[in-house]
Design a protein around this motif. Structure first.
Motif, PDB file in Angstrom:
ATOM      1  N   LYS A  91      45.060 -42.192 -14.039  1.00  0.00           N
ATOM      2  CA  LYS A  91      46.093 -42.172 -13.004  1.00  0.00           C
ATOM      3  C   LYS A  91      47.434 -42.573 -13.622  1.00  0.00           C
ATOM      4  CE  LYS A  91      46.627 -44.038  -8.367  1.00  0.00           C
ATOM      5  NZ  LYS A  91      45.992 -44.822  -7.300  1.00  0.00           N
ATOM      6  N   LYS A  95      51.252 -40.219 -14.336  1.00  0.00           N
ATOM      7  CA  LYS A  95      52.610 -40.671 -14.023  1.00  0.00           C
ATOM      8  C   LYS A  95      53.454 -40.799 -15.293  1.00  0.00           C
ATOM      9  CE  LYS A  95      51.117 -43.097  -9.925  1.00  0.00           C
ATOM     10  NZ  LYS A  95      50.802 -44.356  -9.272  1.00  0.00           N
ATOM     11  N   TYR A 276      50.459 -41.227   7.977  1.00  0.00           N
ATOM     12  CA  TYR A 276      49.988 -41.795   6.705  1.00  0.00           C
ATOM     13  C   TYR A 276      49.551 -40.674   5.751  1.00  0.00           C
ATOM     14  CZ  TYR A 276      47.038 -44.504   3.455  1.00  0.00           C
ATOM     15  OH  TYR A 276      46.466 -45.064   2.340  1.00  0.00           O
ATOM     16  N   ARG A 279      52.555 -38.420   4.805  1.00  0.00           N
ATOM     17  CA  ARG A 279      53.266 -39.030   3.676  1.00  0.00           C
ATOM     18  C   ARG A 279      52.583 -38.653   2.370  1.00  0.00           C
ATOM     19  NH1 ARG A 279      50.725 -42.283   0.082  1.00  0.00           N
ATOM     20  NH2 ARG A 279      49.349 -42.500   1.853  1.00  0.00           N
ATOM     21  N   GLN A 333      46.791 -46.885   6.425  1.00  0.00           N
ATOM     22  CA  GLN A 333      46.922 -48.265   5.953  1.00  0.00           C
ATOM     23  C   GLN A 333      48.265 -48.821   6.414  1.00  0.00           C
ATOM     24  OE1 GLN A 333      45.415 -50.520   2.547  1.00  0.00           O
ATOM     25  NE2 GLN A 333      47.230 -49.853   1.454  1.00  0.00           N
ATOM     26  N   LYS A 334      48.200 -49.995   7.035  1.00  0.00           N
ATOM     27  CA  LYS A 334      49.445 -50.604   7.496  1.00  0.00           C
ATOM     28  C   LYS A 334      50.319 -51.056   6.327  1.00  0.00           C
ATOM     29  CE  LYS A 334      47.733 -51.951  11.939  1.00  0.00           C
ATOM     30  NZ  LYS A 334      47.444 -53.006  12.915  1.00  0.00           N
ATOM     31  N   GLY A 335      51.604 -50.953   6.502  1.00  0.00           N
ATOM     32  CA  GLY A 335      52.535 -51.394   5.469  1.00  0.00           C
ATOM     33  C   GLY A 335      53.093 -50.236   4.656  1.00  0.00           C
ATOM     34  N   MET A 336      52.386 -49.090   4.689  1.00  0.00           N
ATOM     35  CA  MET A 336      52.928 -47.928   3.975  1.00  0.00           C
ATOM     36  C   MET A 336      54.228 -47.517   4.651  1.00  0.00           C
ATOM     37  SD  MET A 336      52.792 -45.733   1.626  1.00  0.00           S
ATOM     38  CE  MET A 336      51.154 -45.801   0.897  1.00  0.00           C
ATOM     39  N   SER A 337      55.231 -47.180   3.850  1.00  0.00           N
ATOM     40  CA  SER A 337      56.551 -46.981   4.448  1.00  0.00           C
ATOM     41  C   SER A 337      57.342 -45.881   3.753  1.00  0.00           C
ATOM     42  CB  SER A 337      57.340 -48.296   4.379  1.00  0.00           C
ATOM     43  OG  SER A 337      57.903 -48.449   3.099  1.00  0.00           O
ATOM     44  N   LEU A 339      59.551 -46.274   1.878  1.00  0.00           N
ATOM     45  CA  LEU A 339      59.935 -46.709   0.536  1.00  0.00           C
ATOM     46  C   LEU A 339      58.985 -46.140  -0.521  1.00  0.00           C
ATOM     47  CD1 LEU A 339      60.765 -50.455   1.282  1.00  0.00           C
ATOM     48  CD2 LEU A 339      62.324 -48.499   1.208  1.00  0.00           C
ATOM     49  N   PHE A 458      40.359 -50.894   2.041  1.00  0.00           N
ATOM     50  CA  PHE A 458      41.302 -51.575   1.163  1.00  0.00           C
ATOM     51  C   PHE A 458      41.601 -50.594   0.025  1.00  0.00           C
ATOM     52  CE2 PHE A 458      39.153 -54.797   3.521  1.00  0.00           C
ATOM     53  CZ  PHE A 458      40.050 -55.837   3.669  1.00  0.00           C
ATOM     54  N   VAL A 459      42.597 -49.767   0.263  1.00  0.00           N
ATOM     55  CA  VAL A 459      42.850 -48.640  -0.642  1.00  0.00           C
ATOM     56  C   VAL A 459      43.057 -49.144  -2.074  1.00  0.00           C
ATOM     57  CG1 VAL A 459      44.291 -46.621  -1.080  1.00  0.00           C
ATOM     58  CG2 VAL A 459      43.897 -47.387   1.274  1.00  0.00           C
ATOM     59  N   ASN A 460      42.242 -48.649  -2.975  1.00  0.00           N
ATOM     60  CA  ASN A 460      42.327 -48.956  -4.411  1.00  0.00           C
ATOM     61  C   ASN A 460      41.919 -50.390  -4.783  1.00  0.00           C
ATOM     62  OD1 ASN A 460      43.111 -46.388  -5.167  1.00  0.00           O
ATOM     63  ND2 ASN A 460      45.272 -46.818  -4.799  1.00  0.00           N
TER      64      ASN A 460
ATOM     65  N   ILE B 576      37.915 -60.703  -0.042  1.00  0.00           N
ATOM     66  CA  ILE B 576      37.777 -59.505  -0.871  1.00  0.00           C
ATOM     67  C   ILE B 576      36.408 -59.459  -1.552  1.00  0.00           C
ATOM     68  CG2 ILE B 576      38.699 -58.337  -2.930  1.00  0.00           C
ATOM     69  CD1 ILE B 576      40.432 -58.040  -0.392  1.00  0.00           C
ATOM     70  N   HIS B 622      49.808 -60.276  -0.074  1.00  0.00           N
ATOM     71  CA  HIS B 622      49.882 -59.343  -1.217  1.00  0.00           C
ATOM     72  C   HIS B 622      49.512 -59.986  -2.555  1.00  0.00           C
ATOM     73  CE1 HIS B 622      52.991 -57.050   1.423  1.00  0.00           C
ATOM     74  NE2 HIS B 622      51.770 -56.971   1.888  1.00  0.00           N
ATOM     75  N   TYR B 679      48.874 -56.918  -4.655  1.00  0.00           N
ATOM     76  CA  TYR B 679      48.585 -55.653  -3.982  1.00  0.00           C
ATOM     77  C   TYR B 679      49.811 -55.226  -3.204  1.00  0.00           C
ATOM     78  CZ  TYR B 679      46.392 -51.970  -1.376  1.00  0.00           C
ATOM     79  OH  TYR B 679      46.091 -50.726  -0.863  1.00  0.00           O
ATOM     80  N   PRO B 681      50.975 -52.451  -0.287  1.00  0.00           N
ATOM     81  CA  PRO B 681      50.566 -51.362   0.601  1.00  0.00           C
ATOM     82  C   PRO B 681      51.491 -50.151   0.497  1.00  0.00           C
ATOM     83  CG  PRO B 681      51.613 -53.108   1.864  1.00  0.00           C
ATOM     84  CD  PRO B 681      51.550 -53.594   0.443  1.00  0.00           C
ATOM     85  N   VAL B 682      52.573 -50.265  -0.233  1.00  0.00           N
ATOM     86  CA  VAL B 682      53.471 -49.113  -0.402  1.00  0.00           C
ATOM     87  C   VAL B 682      53.063 -48.300  -1.630  1.00  0.00           C
ATOM     88  CG1 VAL B 682      55.843 -48.373  -0.812  1.00  0.00           C
ATOM     89  CG2 VAL B 682      55.380 -50.202   0.813  1.00  0.00           C
ATOM     90  N   GLU B 684      50.223 -48.899  -3.106  1.00  0.00           N
ATOM     91  CA  GLU B 684      48.766 -48.949  -3.041  1.00  0.00           C
ATOM     92  C   GLU B 684      48.148 -49.287  -4.400  1.00  0.00           C
ATOM     93  OE1 GLU B 684      47.537 -45.357  -0.954  1.00  0.00           O
ATOM     94  OE2 GLU B 684      47.813 -46.406   0.953  1.00  0.00           O
ATOM     95  N   LEU B 685      48.908 -50.011  -5.221  1.00  0.00           N
ATOM     96  CA  LEU B 685      48.361 -50.456  -6.499  1.00  0.00           C
ATOM     97  C   LEU B 685      47.768 -51.852  -6.343  1.00  0.00           C
ATOM     98  CD1 LEU B 685      51.055 -49.400  -9.135  1.00  0.00           C
ATOM     99  CD2 LEU B 685      48.775 -48.424  -8.783  1.00  0.00           C
ATOM    100  N   ALA B 686      46.527 -52.020  -6.815  1.00  0.00           N
ATOM    101  CA  ALA B 686      45.890 -53.336  -6.865  1.00  0.00           C
ATOM    102  C   ALA B 686      45.872 -53.759  -8.322  1.00  0.00           C
ATOM    103  CB  ALA B 686      44.471 -53.257  -6.322  1.00  0.00           C
TER     104      ALA B 686
END
Lengths: 755, 755
Positions: A91, A95, A276, A279, A333-337, A339, A458-460, B576, B622, B679, B681-682, B684-686
């Motif tokens: 991943k 990038k 979501y 996006r 997922q909450k918090g995604m925006s 940004l 819990f994504v990722n 978690i 986070h 973490y 949520p934008v 989505e990287l942990a």
């Protein structure tokens, strides 16, 4: 040193324009020409050091990539699930490659091209040896990743890197990469996994775009056609389902990139899976559109379906709260925006390829970064030149369905206060949809007042089921009881069955924001339960009797026989007061056995309700709230908390108040949600800690086509509402009698304040 | 128009200085001279319009008071509890009067003086008719309010208003007010309610100051003496207790303002009730000191007890997190901060009457307002002149007890990261103390990582028990299990008995911050349980093996027979992962019957622990956190949540993990609290979602005077610690043998890193 490298080298020493002509003759191409273009690169280089946000983004990307490159070439044999090492490294590679390609073009420093080349060679050597990924959890396993979706993500980005270094490579280098890596990769994603490629779904969009992007770079017309129009002649298998329970293929359905613009997008730009996933899908949609516009301008892709791509960016921005976070409709997922990087691209592309709308610049300014291309440059220039205007967020309806005929979402925004109501009366929303017909959520200043749970995932985060969806997403988050909407007999809408839910949608009844002080939305649902019709009307009322707007929620139902009906309120914060008595059990037990009820602890239950207006007051984020509910003495008010039957602590322990009507054939839940007063832990002042409402009463009407109700304040101001349930035409005249009076009005509702 | 009003009027038209001489002859006084002074007013008026923060505060106060004054004179017959109308109106009046008095002096607009006069007349007419307040809940009922405390608050403020308009009034006016209102009021608060006035307690400080302030204004030496030294010849009643369960009087105890400086304040300026009540008491302490300094400079009050008042302001500022919120020790409402008005006064007075420390200006700048007097003017001038320096927050110990010999509070602050540990080993803290010997709380960037519950009360929210303390404050918040400390046999420290707890205190053992990378605090408690000694050592370790500091918690206990020991961790956020198996019950039941255990739901319980290092990972704000605990196979790990036996929903539903040792005579809880990764949520990287720690092991030593342990990272770095439990002298040499080696070191501990 081969000829190509040599030619590239000497470009640094001789006049560029002259050489460009020569080079383009040699290669009969003009790379980059996908996202970056030759002309764009020239323009960018001309502005370097002069456009703050662009320069800052470039500096950040350079710093990031220089660190990554120092770690060397890391192309491990695929092994792990999401969140594991090999997953994360591949991943990271996609990038890094994309950004290194851009840096090569903008900075003209060959170390970046060389790095991209080396990494691509490593992939090209490995790829032909790869079996399917060893993790067997996906309906469409990838090779680099556990699911094809991530393989497609990789190629969407890496195609751009390849485009950027295309001219840096020798013909032989290119042949090696294309034959060992890119062509088999594109074929694998399409021909070899049609269940992934040939759908109407965000997964397929990624697949389509991956194949299309690499096709454009290689000038491979066949791949581009496959991307635009899907695989031809594939037989659908109606029994196949994906990991989320969605159908994989439907016979006769059009597929490919254009079909994925036709179907999941409504004419308003609303994407049926919800914001979501919209996006998530925006990046491939927008970036491929940009590439098509650059290479195949004759397609006029941004004009497609009356500019649906540009509209979809506006729709998405409208689907955010005042902090820019997406309303968590369906799986989200909450918090995604806005940004997120996907929205940076989307906003930049919509600005540059759209109307250069200065309102988009205000979003870009908050994002504080841009795409490193011509679009991003022009956004950064617009900001530098102070062209920014505020992005207007008004009350709005976004219709759902390919033709806008499958319900929709309405957002009522208070004109003078930071309150937002989001009411959902869409279609199912494909496999990420929830069973939440006529549900709503309510916000103050970006904070949830009455929440939608969102997804159970819990994504990722690898420790939580490899970062994937949790069992509780299905058993809880998708179920009706997880939402602020009505539930009959403790069974989810459509019995929680996707096969049924996906064939229906709610119907809009009314959306009237002509008077900003009293905004109405109303919708109907006739299929969630057999022989039961549901009709919800919500009103945002601003009046000097109240400090802040009242949210009035009128949920009317009619059935052919008596049922139990539940209406939950997912509040946050601490309970301050109730005007009814209740009992709390000594031990906590789950409220039910299935459809999500098994996840609710019953923390308390009302005693016989003695008053017709039951009030519940809580404190959240230093603000008091009261729900005033019209209740019968047989009604129950239940205090619940999420968390039962949750063996891995996957759920949040959030509370709700549930208004239950027992054994009821037809009735109306009328609930007034009122924000009042404030509390400060610093001054310790509690202002207006009590509701201003004295009572909510229903007006008994003989004509069952109408309902009416009155809200009375403690100072005896009366707010009276009448609504026709069966005719939403604006011009129709209504006459009804009550309390000895005859009332006449035009249009579906009337409202009057008296004292 | 009487003579006085006429004189006041003409002051507006003639040259002031000349008249001042005349007036002071006429009245043989020079009012104002309490908080505002004649000289101060002149200086303020000279600077008007030139000092931004002062001007802005003045404008805000003027706007506020002008609105209040428009409402007219509202002096209702006292009736309501806190939060009710009459309570709130009288509370509002005391503030309005004080501010209106100040406005009269600064703006020289008579409407303010006239308003103050009118309101005071209304009080003077009503006061002689008042019986005790009809609400009978207080151990010391007031007349204007339900408790004398609020009556005292009123007089502390209103004395200032009276001082400001003193010269505006005629001799007759003054005589009326003093005889009808102020003298009986002061007598009521002192002579008539000795159980309120004659204590070592913040209530009495308010009472003393109220009497002292009005005494100073009226030049009544007897009242001032009473304020400074208490009522003489009052017989103590050892059986009386206040509403919080505190003793009311102890025979032979000194009382009055000075005694309340002697006893509850330690030489470090720590106030034994804790920062929340210190903040509350600061206003009367500081404002009376200011008045004494103005009127009786010969007392040198700011020098009293080696400048304890000035020191107490620094202590209080040190007892805040990075957002300026007070650590919620003992009874304390969370969110209260140095932005409160009491701290505005305290900081301004400490600046002006102390060393004019520019570090105080940085706090005043955040407060963004000042006292409207000479002190506030000089603070505002300091800010205007850019004298501001950052307020240094370092690791610190604040000793408790009148002579600093009753334990204390230590705060370890990480030098490079925003982590703060607050460890408490104080005395009981009077009636607002909790049974929380050797407890701690842990913060990151002003957010709680491991929380102290605070109080169970909604201060001033009438619906919640009239805004007063809730039953659950005693049954839950004060109990030991509500804190991050050790509990034996499910019984609170001292059996939860104030009579016992208040005769003991913990003992400091070690506080060593000489190396900012490894900071130690250690303390002992030998009286919480009979025949059991407790010794807790906490270390903040910074090392490149870890992204952020490790918090190492070593709780050693020795008893004469086996007991059960519990050690809770009040984390926040979502679980978690665990490296141990656990079972969750189908129904929730309370964990116990008393000492707070009746309020905990048992949500899960570990199965047989198979590993010696049990790990528990959660996500909060986070940030990932892991506790790595040294566990035996017989130990239990319990998942709990507050909320059982809470019939009115008064408690927050917060979770805890409890480490339980069953049937154990002597052992050591060793727990490593680690913040790792992040973490978003934008994106989505942990990042680094797993602990870096592999194991925690105890070193078996033959000599029971020592304990030792090793922390091993996943990359096999070993961090080894040895601690002598019985000798804390710095210069002593220690020699012990283990693993065939002999180790020698100087001082109570040694630490070594190896691999």
């Amino acid at each position: 040193m081969n000829t190509q490298t040599f030619l590239t080298k000497i470009r640094h020493y001789f006049v560029l324009p002259i050489l460009f002509v020569g080079i383009s003759f040699i290669y009969a191409q003009d790379h980059p020409n996908l996202i970056l273009t030759k002309k764009g690169v020239q323009e960018i280089r001309k502005h370097l050091g002069q456009v703050p946000i662009f320069d800052q983004t470039l500096a950040n990307v350079k710093a990031e990539i220089d660190i990554e490159m120092e770690k060397g070439i890391l192309v491990p044999i695929p092994k792990d699930m999401a969140g594991g090492y090999t997953h994360d490294q591949h991943k990271k590679n996609w990038k890094t490659l994309q950004k290194a390609g851009v840096l090569y073009q903008i900075l003209q420093d060959e170390k970046y091209a060389s790095y991209v080349h080396e990494v691509l060679k490593a992939y090209a050597k490995m790829y032909p040896t790869l079996p399917l990924h060893p993790q067997e959890r996906s309906y469409a396993r990838g090779k680099i990743f556990w699911q094809c979706l991530n393989d497609a993500n990789w190629l969407v980005y890496v195609s751009q890197a390849y485009d950027c270094i295309y001219e840096y490579l020798s013909k032989k280098d290119r042949k090696f990469l294309e034959q060992q890596l890119f062509i088999p990769y594109a074929d694998f994603l399409s021909k070899e996994t049609p269940q992934f490629f040939n759908r109407i779904h965000n997964h397929s969009t990624w697949g389509n775009v991956a194949v299309g992007m690499i096709g454009l770079v290689m000038d491979n017309k066949e791949l581009v056609q496959r991307a635009l129009h899907g695989l031809q002649g594939v037989k659908a298998n109606p029994n196949l389902k994906d990991n989320d329970g969605g159908f994989i293929s439907v016979d006769g359905q059009k597929t490919g990139f254009l079909a994925n613009l036709d179907a999941p997008f409504s004419p308003d730009g609303y994407y049926t899976e919800g914001p979501y996933y919209q996006r998530y899908a925006m990046y491939p949609f927008m970036v491929f559109a940009q590439a098509l516009q650059n290479k195949k301008p004759e397609l006029n892709i941004f004009e497609y379906k009356d500019q649906v791509l540009i509209k979809s960016v506006y729709a998405l921005l409208n689907l955010t709260d005042s902090d820019g976070e997406f309303f968590p409709l369906n799986d989200a997922q909450k918090g995604m925006s806005y940004l997120s990087n996907e929205l940076v691209s989307a906003v930049d592309i919509a600005y540059y390829f759209g109307q250069k709308d200065p309102a988009l610049l205000s979003i870009a300014k908050k994002q504080n970064k841009v795409q490193l291309d011509e679009a991003g440059l022009h956004v950064a220039l617009g900001i530098k030149e102070n062209k920014v205007k505020a992005f207007p967020k008004n009350s709005i309806t976004l219709k759902d369905g390919a033709n806008g005929e499958q319900g929709g979402i309405s957002i009522l925004r208070s004109s003078d206060h930071p309150f937002e109501l989001v009411m959902k009366y869409t279609s199912q929303g494909l496999s990420h949809g929830h069973y939440d017909k006529l549900s709503y959520s309510y916000y103050k200043d970006g904070k949830e007042v009455l929440q939608d749970y969102g997804l159970a995932r819990f994504v990722n985060i690898e420790q939580k089921n490899g970062g994937g969806y949790l069992k509780e997403n299905k058993t809880w988050a998708k179920q009706t009881i997880a939402h602020n909407t009505i539930i009959q007999d403790q069974i989810s809408h459509f019995g929680g069955k996707y096969e049924i839910g996906s064939t229906h949608h709610s119907e809009p009844y009314l959306f009237d924001i002509s008077n900003p002080k009293i905004q109405w939305v109303s919708a109907q649902e006739k299929n969630a339960y057999p022989n039961t019709s549901l009709h919800r009307t919500m009103i945002l009322l601003e009046d000097k009797d109240f400090n802040t707007p009242l949210l009035i929620d009128v949920m009317h139902y009619e059935s052919d026989e008596p049922h139990q009906f539940d209406l939950p309120f997912y509040y946050n914060g601490q309970i301050i007061a109730t005007n009814f008595e209740y009992k709390k059990p000594e031990k906590l037990e789950p409220l039910g056995d299935e459809f999500g009820y098994q996840h609710l602890w019953l923390e308390g239950k009302s005693d016989a309700l003695s008053t017709k207006t039951s009030q519940f007051t809580w404190l959240s984020n230093h603000q008091f709230y009261t729900i005033s509910m019209l209740t019968n003495s047989e009604d129950l008010l239940l205090f619940t908390r999420i968390g039962a039957n949750d063996p891995k602590f996957n759920l949040r322990k959030d509370p709700a108040l549930i208004h239950r009507k027992v054994d009821s054939q037809s009735d109306t839940f009328i609930s007034i949600i009122e924000a009042h007063g404030s509390y400060s832990p610093v001054t310790e002042l509690a202002k207006n800690a009590s509701s201003t409402i004295k009572s909510v009463e229903k007006i008994e009407l003989l004509d069952k086509n109408y309902i009416g109700w009155t809200i009375t304040t403690k100072t005896d101001q009366k707010h009276t509402f009448l609504l026709c349930l069966t005719n939403n035409k604006k011009e129709v005249l209504h006459t009804i009698k009550f309390m000895g009076n005859t009332i006449e009005w035009k249009g579906p509702y009337t409202y009057k304040k008296t004292n």
